[in-house]
Scaffold this motif. Structure first.
Motif, PDB file in Angstrom:
ATOM      1  N   GLN A  43      65.212 -31.312  75.377  1.00 49.36           N
ATOM      2  CA  GLN A  43      64.797 -30.754  74.084  1.00 49.36           C
ATOM      3  C   GLN A  43      66.007 -30.575  73.169  1.00 49.36           C
ATOM      4  OE1 GLN A  43      61.505 -30.182  73.041  1.00 49.36           O
ATOM      5  NE2 GLN A  43      62.610 -30.115  71.115  1.00 49.36           N
ATOM      6  N   SER A  44      67.112 -30.085  73.720  1.00 49.10           N
ATOM      7  CA  SER A  44      68.329 -29.902  72.921  1.00 49.10           C
ATOM      8  C   SER A  44      68.829 -31.239  72.387  1.00 49.10           C
ATOM      9  CB  SER A  44      69.440 -29.262  73.757  1.00 49.10           C
ATOM     10  OG  SER A  44      69.112 -27.956  74.087  1.00 49.10           O
ATOM     11  N   LEU A  45      68.860 -32.244  73.255  1.00 49.05           N
ATOM     12  CA  LEU A  45      69.296 -33.569  72.812  1.00 49.05           C
ATOM     13  C   LEU A  45      68.370 -34.127  71.746  1.00 49.05           C
ATOM     14  CD1 LEU A  45      70.306 -35.114  76.242  1.00 49.05           C
ATOM     15  CD2 LEU A  45      71.840 -34.589  74.336  1.00 49.05           C
ATOM     16  N   SER A  46      67.089 -33.939  71.948  1.00 50.20           N
ATOM     17  CA  SER A  46      66.106 -34.415  70.980  1.00 50.20           C
ATOM     18  C   SER A  46      66.259 -33.693  69.645  1.00 50.20           C
ATOM     19  CB  SER A  46      64.694 -34.201  71.541  1.00 50.20           C
ATOM     20  OG  SER A  46      63.723 -34.519  70.580  1.00 50.20           O
ATOM     21  N   ASP A  47      66.400 -32.369  69.702  1.00 46.93           N
ATOM     22  CA  ASP A  47      66.563 -31.589  68.471  1.00 46.93           C
ATOM     23  C   ASP A  47      67.807 -32.016  67.712  1.00 46.93           C
ATOM     24  OD1 ASP A  47      64.296 -30.152  69.067  1.00 46.93           O
ATOM     25  OD2 ASP A  47      65.375 -28.374  69.789  1.00 46.93           O
ATOM     26  N   PHE A  48      68.885 -32.271  68.456  1.00 51.53           N
ATOM     27  CA  PHE A  48      70.130 -32.629  67.800  1.00 51.53           C
ATOM     28  C   PHE A  48      70.083 -34.039  67.227  1.00 51.53           C
ATOM     29  CE2 PHE A  48      74.467 -34.254  67.732  1.00 51.53           C
ATOM     30  CZ  PHE A  48      75.031 -33.336  66.875  1.00 51.53           C
ATOM     31  N   ALA A  49      69.442 -34.958  67.942  1.00 53.05           N
ATOM     32  CA  ALA A  49      69.454 -36.362  67.553  1.00 53.05           C
ATOM     33  C   ALA A  49      68.521 -36.681  66.392  1.00 53.05           C
ATOM     34  CB  ALA A  49      69.095 -37.239  68.748  1.00 53.05           C
ATOM     35  N   CYS A 109      71.774 -15.912  68.345  1.00 51.72           N
ATOM     36  CA  CYS A 109      71.490 -14.717  69.155  1.00 51.72           C
ATOM     37  C   CYS A 109      71.590 -15.020  70.646  1.00 51.72           C
ATOM     38  CB  CYS A 109      70.101 -14.166  68.826  1.00 51.72           C
ATOM     39  SG  CYS A 109      70.002 -13.362  67.207  1.00 51.72           S
ATOM     40  N   LEU A 110      71.113 -16.185  71.069  1.00 51.21           N
ATOM     41  CA  LEU A 110      71.208 -16.548  72.488  1.00 51.21           C
ATOM     42  C   LEU A 110      72.669 -16.706  72.913  1.00 51.21           C
ATOM     43  CD1 LEU A 110      68.205 -19.015  72.833  1.00 51.21           C
ATOM     44  CD2 LEU A 110      68.393 -16.709  73.797  1.00 51.21           C
ATOM     45  N   ASN A 111      73.492 -17.275  72.032  1.00 49.95           N
ATOM     46  CA  ASN A 111      74.923 -17.364  72.337  1.00 49.95           C
ATOM     47  C   ASN A 111      75.526 -15.972  72.466  1.00 49.95           C
ATOM     48  OD1 ASN A 111      74.966 -20.128  72.360  1.00 49.95           O
ATOM     49  ND2 ASN A 111      76.584 -20.318  70.841  1.00 49.95           N
ATOM     50  N   ALA A 112      75.114 -15.077  71.570  1.00 44.46           N
ATOM     51  CA  ALA A 112      75.620 -13.701  71.619  1.00 44.46           C
ATOM     52  C   ALA A 112      75.217 -13.033  72.937  1.00 44.46           C
ATOM     53  CB  ALA A 112      75.094 -12.903  70.427  1.00 44.46           C
ATOM     54  N   PHE A 157      80.588 -29.682  72.791  1.00 39.54           N
ATOM     55  CA  PHE A 157      81.681 -28.789  73.178  1.00 39.54           C
ATOM     56  C   PHE A 157      81.068 -27.493  73.678  1.00 39.54           C
ATOM     57  CE2 PHE A 157      84.401 -25.143  72.283  1.00 39.54           C
ATOM     58  CZ  PHE A 157      85.488 -25.476  73.069  1.00 39.54           C
ATOM     59  N   SER A 158      81.429 -27.115  74.897  1.00 35.90           N
ATOM     60  CA  SER A 158      80.916 -25.878  75.468  1.00 35.90           C
ATOM     61  C   SER A 158      81.929 -25.310  76.450  1.00 35.90           C
ATOM     62  CB  SER A 158      79.594 -26.121  76.206  1.00 35.90           C
ATOM     63  OG  SER A 158      79.125 -24.912  76.771  1.00 35.90           O
ATOM     64  N   THR A 159      81.995 -23.998  76.499  1.00 35.05           N
ATOM     65  CA  THR A 159      82.818 -23.333  77.505  1.00 35.05           C
ATOM     66  C   THR A 159      81.932 -22.774  78.618  1.00 35.05           C
ATOM     67  OG1 THR A 159      82.718 -21.247  76.296  1.00 35.05           O
ATOM     68  CG2 THR A 159      84.588 -22.715  75.830  1.00 35.05           C
ATOM     69  N   LYS A 160      80.625 -22.928  78.464  1.00 35.00           N
ATOM     70  CA  LYS A 160      79.677 -22.423  79.463  1.00 35.00           C
ATOM     71  C   LYS A 160      79.528 -23.430  80.596  1.00 35.00           C
ATOM     72  CE  LYS A 160      76.881 -20.286  75.874  1.00 35.00           C
ATOM     73  NZ  LYS A 160      75.569 -20.321  75.241  1.00 35.00           N
ATOM     74  N   GLN A 161      79.374 -22.916  81.792  1.00 29.53           N
ATOM     75  CA  GLN A 161      79.203 -23.773  82.966  1.00 29.53           C
ATOM     76  C   GLN A 161      77.966 -24.662  82.826  1.00 29.53           C
ATOM     77  OE1 GLN A 161      81.432 -24.078  85.151  1.00 29.53           O
ATOM     78  NE2 GLN A 161      80.465 -25.094  86.871  1.00 29.53           N
ATOM     79  N   SER A 162      76.883 -24.088  82.296  1.00 29.08           N
ATOM     80  CA  SER A 162      75.648 -24.860  82.200  1.00 29.08           C
ATOM     81  C   SER A 162      75.307 -25.227  80.752  1.00 29.08           C
ATOM     82  CB  SER A 162      74.490 -24.067  82.814  1.00 29.08           C
ATOM     83  OG  SER A 162      74.295 -22.865  82.089  1.00 29.08           O
ATOM     84  N   GLY A 163      76.250 -25.086  79.844  1.00 24.12           N
ATOM     85  CA  GLY A 163      75.978 -25.354  78.432  1.00 24.12           C
ATOM     86  C   GLY A 163      76.042 -26.825  78.091  1.00 24.12           C
ATOM     87  N   MET A 164      75.200 -27.210  77.132  1.00 20.61           N
ATOM     88  CA  MET A 164      75.212 -28.588  76.635  1.00 20.61           C
ATOM     89  C   MET A 164      76.146 -28.732  75.447  1.00 20.61           C
ATOM     90  SD  MET A 164      73.343 -30.913  78.089  1.00 20.61           S
ATOM     91  CE  MET A 164      73.183 -32.045  76.735  1.00 20.61           C
ATOM     92  N   GLY A 165      76.447 -27.632  74.783  1.00 25.58           N
ATOM     93  CA  GLY A 165      77.309 -27.698  73.615  1.00 25.58           C
ATOM     94  C   GLY A 165      76.594 -28.190  72.382  1.00 25.58           C
ATOM     95  N   LEU A 166      75.286 -27.960  72.307  1.00 26.02           N
ATOM     96  CA  LEU A 166      74.533 -28.401  71.128  1.00 26.02           C
ATOM     97  C   LEU A 166      74.035 -27.237  70.278  1.00 26.02           C
ATOM     98  CD1 LEU A 166      72.496 -31.352  72.637  1.00 26.02           C
ATOM     99  CD2 LEU A 166      74.464 -31.464  71.115  1.00 26.02           C
ATOM    100  N   GLY A 167      73.976 -26.049  70.829  1.00 30.06           N
ATOM    101  CA  GLY A 167      73.404 -24.911  70.108  1.00 30.06           C
ATOM    102  C   GLY A 167      74.066 -24.643  68.777  1.00 30.06           C
ATOM    103  N   LEU A 168      75.388 -24.514  68.773  1.00 26.49           N
ATOM    104  CA  LEU A 168      76.089 -24.229  67.520  1.00 26.49           C
ATOM    105  C   LEU A 168      76.161 -25.457  66.615  1.00 26.49           C
ATOM    106  CD1 LEU A 168      78.928 -21.821  68.695  1.00 26.49           C
ATOM    107  CD2 LEU A 168      76.768 -21.263  67.565  1.00 26.49           C
ATOM    108  N   ALA A 169      76.164 -26.653  67.193  1.00 26.83           N
ATOM    109  CA  ALA A 169      76.120 -27.869  66.373  1.00 26.83           C
ATOM    110  C   ALA A 169      74.809 -27.937  65.609  1.00 26.83           C
ATOM    111  CB  ALA A 169      76.299 -29.111  67.250  1.00 26.83           C
ATOM    112  N   VAL A 170      73.707 -27.556  66.250  1.00 29.18           N
ATOM    113  CA  VAL A 170      72.392 -27.516  65.583  1.00 29.18           C
ATOM    114  C   VAL A 170      72.395 -26.446  64.495  1.00 29.18           C
ATOM    115  CG1 VAL A 170      69.949 -26.954  65.919  1.00 29.18           C
ATOM    116  CG2 VAL A 170      71.102 -28.486  67.521  1.00 29.18           C
ATOM    117  N   VAL A 171      72.986 -25.276  64.790  1.00 26.32           N
ATOM    118  CA  VAL A 171      73.084 -24.216  63.781  1.00 26.32           C
ATOM    119  C   VAL A 171      73.809 -24.736  62.551  1.00 26.32           C
ATOM    120  CG1 VAL A 171      74.146 -21.976  63.238  1.00 26.32           C
ATOM    121  CG2 VAL A 171      72.976 -22.296  65.421  1.00 26.32           C
TER     122      VAL A 171
END
Length: 181
Positions: A43-49, A109-112, A157-171
């Motif tokens: 879903q994240s990849l789809s939302d970003f693409a 908020c989820l990142n926070a 880009f993500s510093t989270k172990q399970s992060g895709m690094g798309l959340g803030l890029a989408v924001v």
């Protein structure tokens, strides 16, 4: 990091451990969680693409933020996070796509929440200033290392172990499309 690894490992052991009810229970839980994780990744990849097609209407930016905070209230309780809202008494009506704004607020908020592993405070506020909505989402979490700031909005880009690094890029995409900063 790859959810398919856990699924593959469990399915390899399933034939020989099928009669073990504890194994089957654990298999069911792990595979379910990992499938959910794969779904979120896709879903994240789809939302970003996909290109963002805004449906610009008059949106109450403050209501969108309030609704997002309400949506997260259970997550806050589970994580021992105090939600601290601060809003204007009147609606803040501006042209925008309420659904896209909600996605941006939700991602922030989820990142926070992720930054506050041991609990804390999530503050959300919205004020009207010089014809603009000023939205602030702050937390008492770990913060962002200064050397990561230049890459903060880079896709993947993500510093989270399970992060895709798309959340803030989408924001950033959503904010840019709304001509915000």
């Amino acid at each position: 990091k790859n959810p398919l690894t856990a699924i593959k490992t469990f399915t390899e052991f399933l034939p020989e451990r099928y009669d073990d009810p504890n194994f089957r229970q654990e298999f069911s839980e792990v595979v379910g969680e990992e499938v959910d994780r794969i779904s979120r990744i896709v879903q994240s990849l789809s939302d970003f693409a996909k290109p963002i097609l805004l449906k610009i209407e008059t949106a109450d930016v403050q209501k969108v933020l309030k609704d997002t905070a309400t949506l997260l209230s259970n997550d806050c309780l589970k994580r021992n996070v105090k939600l601290q809202p601060s809003f204007e008494p009147q609606p803040i009506l501006l042209p925008g796509d309420a659904n896209q704004l909600k996605q941006a607020f939700l991602n922030l908020c989820l990142n926070a929440l992720d930054a506050m592993e041991k609990g804390g405070t999530l503050s959300v506020s919205c004020q009207y200033h010089s014809g603009e909505a000023v939205v602030r989402i702050t937390d008492t979490g770990t913060g962002i290392a200064k050397d990561h700031l230049p890459q903060l909005f880079d896709p993947f880009f993500s510093t989270k172990q399970s992060g895709m690094g798309l959340g803030l890029a989408v924001v950033k995409q959503i904010v840019d499309h709304h001509l915000g900063s």
